[in-house]
Design a protein around this motif. Structure first.
Motif, PDB file in Angstrom:
ATOM      1  N   CYS A 147       0.472 -13.696 -11.203  1.00  0.00           N
ATOM      2  CA  CYS A 147       1.250 -14.529 -12.140  1.00  0.00           C
ATOM      3  C   CYS A 147       1.131 -16.009 -11.806  1.00  0.00           C
TER       4      CYS A 147
ATOM      5  N   CYS B 296       5.335 -11.211 -10.812  1.00  0.00           N
ATOM      6  CA  CYS B 296       4.395 -10.088 -10.809  1.00  0.00           C
ATOM      7  C   CYS B 296       4.527  -9.170  -9.585  1.00  0.00           C
ATOM      8  N   SER B 297       4.933  -9.678  -8.472  1.00  0.00           N
ATOM      9  CA  SER B 297       5.107  -8.952  -7.199  1.00  0.00           C
ATOM     10  C   SER B 297       3.802  -8.645  -6.473  1.00  0.00           C
TER      11      SER B 297
ATOM     12  N   CYS C 108       2.069 -10.577  -4.786  1.00  0.00           N
ATOM     13  CA  CYS C 108       1.992 -11.402  -3.569  1.00  0.00           C
ATOM     14  C   CYS C 108       2.948 -10.906  -2.480  1.00  0.00           C
TER      15      CYS C 108
ATOM     16  N   CYS D 147       5.058 -16.060  -2.695  1.00  0.00           N
ATOM     17  CA  CYS D 147       5.072 -17.291  -3.503  1.00  0.00           C
ATOM     18  C   CYS D 147       6.456 -17.905  -3.585  1.00  0.00           C
TER      19      CYS D 147
HETATM   20  S1  FES Z   1       5.318 -12.946  -7.856  1.00  0.00           S
HETATM   21 FE1  FES Z   1       3.424 -13.324  -8.806  1.00  0.00          FE
HETATM   22  S2  FES Z   1       2.353 -14.501  -7.366  1.00  0.00           S
HETATM   23 FE2  FES Z   1       4.268 -14.160  -6.415  1.00  0.00          FE
END
Ligand code: FES
Length: 96
Positions: A38, A44-45, A47, A82
């Protein structure tokens, strides 16, 4: 400025950082590829990292991170790189 340092597992890569960066930024600047679908927007999770060692309490999750953690059932050691500020002495596992 005093240099601070954290370590990524399983590579055991030791990385210096400054206070302005996220854990994800520290990894990418040091050539360690952590997925970030994302674009570090906290949605998005991909990372996700697992905190193995810390020398001080971690900062609370951001609202974005908490939403993801609730949705995915993260335990306290699972954080979005992130959204997590780097801290001196952290040891973080990058899931493969
Ligand atoms: S939640 Fe998408 S890059 Fe960290």
């Amino acid at each position: 400025m005093t240099k601070k340092n954290l370590i990524f597992l399983p590579s055991e890569k030791s990385c210096d950082f400054t206070d302005e960066e996220s854990v994800l930024e520290v990894a990418l600047k040091n050539g360690l590829e952590i997925p970030h679908s994302c674009g570090a927007m906290g949605s998005c999770s991909t990372c996700r990292v697992v905190v193995k060692t810390k020398t001080a309490p971690l900062p609370p999750r951001t609202e974005l991170e908490q939403d993801i953690a609730d949705m995915r059932g993260f335990d306290d050691s699972e954080r979005l790189s992130c959204q997590l500020p780097p801290m001196d002495g952290l040891v973080l596992l990058v899931p493969t």
